[in-house]
Write a protein that holds these residues in place. Structure first.
Motif, PDB file in Angstrom:
ATOM      1  N   THR A  54      -0.043   9.596  11.537  1.00 43.03           N
ATOM      2  CA  THR A  54       0.541   8.464  12.264  1.00 43.03           C
ATOM      3  C   THR A  54       1.578   8.951  13.268  1.00 43.03           C
ATOM      4  O   THR A  54       1.627   8.477  14.415  1.00 43.03           O
ATOM      5  CB  THR A  54       1.178   7.466  11.279  1.00 43.03           C
ATOM      6  N   CYS A  55       2.410   9.902  12.854  1.00 36.72           N
ATOM      7  CA  CYS A  55       3.394  10.475  13.788  1.00 36.72           C
ATOM      8  C   CYS A  55       2.699  11.178  14.945  1.00 36.72           C
ATOM      9  O   CYS A  55       3.126  11.072  16.107  1.00 36.72           O
ATOM     10  CB  CYS A  55       4.305  11.443  13.050  1.00 36.72           C
ATOM     11  N   VAL A  56       1.604  11.889  14.651  1.00 34.90           N
ATOM     12  CA  VAL A  56       0.834  12.542  15.708  1.00 34.90           C
ATOM     13  C   VAL A  56       0.260  11.493  16.667  1.00 34.90           C
ATOM     14  O   VAL A  56       0.251  11.676  17.893  1.00 34.90           O
ATOM     15  CB  VAL A  56      -0.295  13.397  15.105  1.00 34.90           C
ATOM     16  N   GLY A  57      -0.204  10.374  16.101  1.00 34.67           N
ATOM     17  CA  GLY A  57      -0.745   9.309  16.937  1.00 34.67           C
ATOM     18  C   GLY A  57       0.290   8.739  17.893  1.00 34.67           C
ATOM     19  O   GLY A  57       0.005   8.493  19.071  1.00 34.67           O
ATOM     20  N   PHE A  58       1.518   8.544  17.407  1.00 32.53           N
ATOM     21  CA  PHE A  58       2.566   8.033  18.288  1.00 32.53           C
ATOM     22  C   PHE A  58       2.965   9.084  19.328  1.00 32.53           C
ATOM     23  O   PHE A  58       3.378   8.731  20.440  1.00 32.53           O
ATOM     24  CB  PHE A  58       3.769   7.586  17.472  1.00 32.53           C
ATOM     25  N   ALA A  59       2.830  10.366  18.983  1.00 35.40           N
ATOM     26  CA  ALA A  59       3.030  11.400  19.998  1.00 35.40           C
ATOM     27  C   ALA A  59       1.969  11.275  21.088  1.00 35.40           C
ATOM     28  O   ALA A  59       2.252  11.478  22.281  1.00 35.40           O
ATOM     29  CB  ALA A  59       2.975  12.783  19.353  1.00 35.40           C
ATOM     30  N   GLY A  60       0.740  10.877  20.688  1.00 37.39           N
ATOM     31  CA  GLY A  60      -0.319  10.632  21.669  1.00 37.39           C
ATOM     32  C   GLY A  60       0.031   9.484  22.600  1.00 37.39           C
ATOM     33  O   GLY A  60      -0.280   9.531  23.803  1.00 37.39           O
ATOM     34  N   VAL A  61       0.687   8.446  22.057  1.00 37.34           N
ATOM     35  CA  VAL A  61       1.132   7.332  22.913  1.00 37.34           C
ATOM     36  C   VAL A  61       2.127   7.835  23.959  1.00 37.34           C
ATOM     37  O   VAL A  61       2.085   7.446  25.133  1.00 37.34           O
ATOM     38  CB  VAL A  61       1.764   6.215  22.065  1.00 37.34           C
ATOM     39  N   MET A  62       3.021   8.734  23.559  1.00 37.47           N
ATOM     40  CA  MET A  62       3.989   9.285  24.507  1.00 37.47           C
ATOM     41  C   MET A  62       3.297  10.148  25.561  1.00 37.47           C
ATOM     42  O   MET A  62       3.734  10.205  26.719  1.00 37.47           O
ATOM     43  CB  MET A  62       5.055  10.096  23.773  1.00 37.47           C
ATOM     44  N   GLU A 116       0.827  -1.199   0.000  1.00 39.45           N
ATOM     45  CA  GLU A 116       0.000   0.000   0.000  1.00 39.45           C
ATOM     46  C   GLU A 116       0.870   1.261   0.000  1.00 39.45           C
ATOM     47  O   GLU A 116       1.980   1.262   0.530  1.00 39.45           O
ATOM     48  CB  GLU A 116      -0.931   0.015   1.220  1.00 39.45           C
ATOM     49  N   LYS A 117       0.334   2.312  -0.592  1.00 43.25           N
ATOM     50  CA  LYS A 117       1.025   3.600  -0.617  1.00 43.25           C
ATOM     51  C   LYS A 117       0.434   4.507   0.451  1.00 43.25           C
ATOM     52  O   LYS A 117      -0.783   4.642   0.550  1.00 43.25           O
ATOM     53  CB  LYS A 117       0.894   4.246  -2.001  1.00 43.25           C
ATOM     54  N   VAL A 118       1.292   5.099   1.244  1.00 42.56           N
ATOM     55  CA  VAL A 118       0.865   6.005   2.319  1.00 42.56           C
ATOM     56  C   VAL A 118       1.357   7.404   1.986  1.00 42.56           C
ATOM     57  O   VAL A 118       2.566   7.629   1.860  1.00 42.56           O
ATOM     58  CB  VAL A 118       1.415   5.543   3.680  1.00 42.56           C
ATOM     59  N   GLY A 119       0.421   8.332   1.835  1.00 43.44           N
ATOM     60  CA  GLY A 119       0.769   9.710   1.504  1.00 43.44           C
ATOM     61  C   GLY A 119       1.224  10.498   2.721  1.00 43.44           C
ATOM     62  O   GLY A 119       1.217  10.014   3.856  1.00 43.44           O
ATOM     63  N   TRP A 120       1.596  11.750   2.476  1.00 40.99           N
ATOM     64  CA  TRP A 120       2.139  12.571   3.559  1.00 40.99           C
ATOM     65  C   TRP A 120       1.113  12.832   4.648  1.00 40.99           C
ATOM     66  O   TRP A 120       1.480  12.997   5.821  1.00 40.99           O
ATOM     67  CB  TRP A 120       2.658  13.895   2.988  1.00 40.99           C
ATOM     68  N   ARG A 121      -0.177  12.874   4.291  1.00 38.40           N
ATOM     69  CA  ARG A 121      -1.197  13.134   5.312  1.00 38.40           C
ATOM     70  C   ARG A 121      -1.249  11.999   6.323  1.00 38.40           C
ATOM     71  O   ARG A 121      -1.290  12.236   7.540  1.00 38.40           O
ATOM     72  CB  ARG A 121      -2.565  13.311   4.647  1.00 38.40           C
ATOM     73  N   ARG A 122      -1.247  10.764   5.840  1.00 41.79           N
ATOM     74  CA  ARG A 122      -1.304   9.627   6.773  1.00 41.79           C
ATOM     75  C   ARG A 122       0.008   9.464   7.531  1.00 41.79           C
ATOM     76  O   ARG A 122       0.012   9.028   8.685  1.00 41.79           O
ATOM     77  CB  ARG A 122      -1.680   8.344   6.029  1.00 41.79           C
ATOM     78  N   TRP A 123       1.137   9.784   6.880  1.00 41.65           N
ATOM     79  CA  TRP A 123       2.400   9.765   7.620  1.00 41.65           C
ATOM     80  C   TRP A 123       2.346  10.761   8.780  1.00 41.65           C
ATOM     81  O   TRP A 123       2.761  10.459   9.909  1.00 41.65           O
ATOM     82  CB  TRP A 123       3.567  10.125   6.690  1.00 41.65           C
ATOM     83  N   THR A 124       1.819  11.947   8.493  1.00 42.47           N
ATOM     84  CA  THR A 124       1.753  12.979   9.530  1.00 42.47           C
ATOM     85  C   THR A 124       0.834  12.557  10.665  1.00 42.47           C
ATOM     86  O   THR A 124       1.186  12.674  11.850  1.00 42.47           O
ATOM     87  CB  THR A 124       1.256  14.309   8.940  1.00 42.47           C
TER      88      THR A 124
END
Length: 347
Positions: A143-151, A133-141
């Motif tokens: 996803t990074c925000v989501g992992f910041a939520g985990v922190m 699957e191809k993941v664009g910049w919006r989903r990359w962003t």
């Protein structure tokens, strides 16, 4: 009584629901499934201090297998892709060990669900190498925000900044991988096959882990703990069949957000049974993780709509090209007949 309730409920619910597309009914069924799973997790968290990790895994597998076999009357349990099914089942045992160890060490139920909410985000990343699957910049962003939520949930140096949290994150990553493989297996194996052998793997793995996690009492515990473990296993089997039913009658995109209802149930059950009160950072981080997961789901839906629209446009363009080709052939054939008629002249 607890060891018979799931089967009786399934007998009342499952035969009444035909396999037709019904999104609202699918949502109701999957919410029921996540409710049952949350109750089963609370039951095992309560029983773990009495039996230990390995014994809980063994009884979960035994009663889960029994529940599924009874509910489907033993049909459709033969595996097709045996190596992949075996590997997926074994990896899911790793997930079970991670969560059972955390709960055994008194990690809050709601907080463990909040950490596990990262699993859909991890699936987004794993789908790149595994599904192409191809993941664009919006989903990359997002996803990074989501992992910041985990922190935010774990809050370095805070109450949940423990080795169990790292283990739960590894378990969530492994869970994301097993879900990717579930999509692959669904092309060849039935849902009951996947669920049955997942629970079946818990029995031998549990016995192998007995030296590492020795029983805290007899292998067959006292009656109240035994009934609790019976409920754990049969509820797991029942819930997995509810999930299968829901995904059979409703789109995945409509059902995926309701996985986050476990956060609600985890908070309620944790408070009622262990007086666990989520900290502000757990709630705030969970909101961030859920928002990121829902946005990823939205972007996936947008991408699929765009792909379908592109396919429709391509199909229409192909039809136009074919029509033109046919028209050219007909014109050439007509011109050829006219040339032959002119060459022959009047008779």
């Amino acid at each position: 009584m607890a060891d018979r309730q799931p089967g009786a409920a399934a007998a009342r619910i499952l035969p009444l629901l035909p396999l037709t597309q019904d999104t609202l009914r699918g949502i109701a069924i999957i919410v029921a499934g996540y409710t049952v799973i949350s109750a089963a997790d609370a039951a095992v968290k309560w029983a773990l201090p009495e039996v230990g990790v390995a014994v809980a895994m063994i009884w979960r597998g035994v009663f889960g297998m029994l529940a599924i076999a009874l509910l489907v009357r033993g049909r459709g349990l033969a595996p097709v892709r045996k190596p992949l099914l075996a590997l997926r089942s074994l990896l899911h045992c790793v997930v079970t060990v991670a969560f059972y160890m955390a709960w055994f060490n008194a990690f809050p139920l709601g907080a463990s669900y909040a950490v596990n909410a990262a699993a859909p985000l991890i699936m987004t990343l794993l789908a790149i190498p595994l599904l192409g699957e191809k993941v664009g910049w919006r989903r990359w962003t997002s996803t990074c925000v989501g992992f910041a939520g985990v922190m935010i949930i774990l809050q370095p140096g805070g109450e949940l900044w423990r080795w169990e949290a790292a283990m739960l994150l590894a378990g969530a990553a492994t869970l994301g991988l097993t879900r990717i493989w579930t999509r692959v297996l669904a092309a060849t194996d039935t849902p009951q096959t996947i669920a049955f052998w997942l629970l079946a793997a818990h029995v031998p793995v549990g016995f192998l882990l007995l030296p590492v996690f020795p029983p805290l009492g007899p292998l067959v515990p006292r009656w109240d703990i035994f009934l609790c473990l019976a409920f754990l296993g049969m509820a797991n089997g029942f819930a997995h069949l509810l999930f299968s039913r829901a995904f059979a009658i409703a789109p995945v995109s409509a059902l995926a957000p309701y996985e986050y209802t476990t956060l609600l149930w985890g908070g309620v059950l944790g408070f009622l049974i262990w007086a666990e009160v989520p900290a502000w950072n757990t709630v705030a981080g969970a909101v961030v993780v859920i928002a990121a997961g829902l946005y990823n789901l939205h972007r996936e839906q947008v991408r699929r709509r765009e792909d379908r629209a592109a396919m429709v446009r391509e199909d229409r363009a192909a039809m136009v090209r074919e029509d033109r080709a046919v028209k050219v052939r007909e014109d050439r054939a007509a011109a050829g007949r006219g040339d032959r008629a002119a060459a022959e002249g009047p008779r």
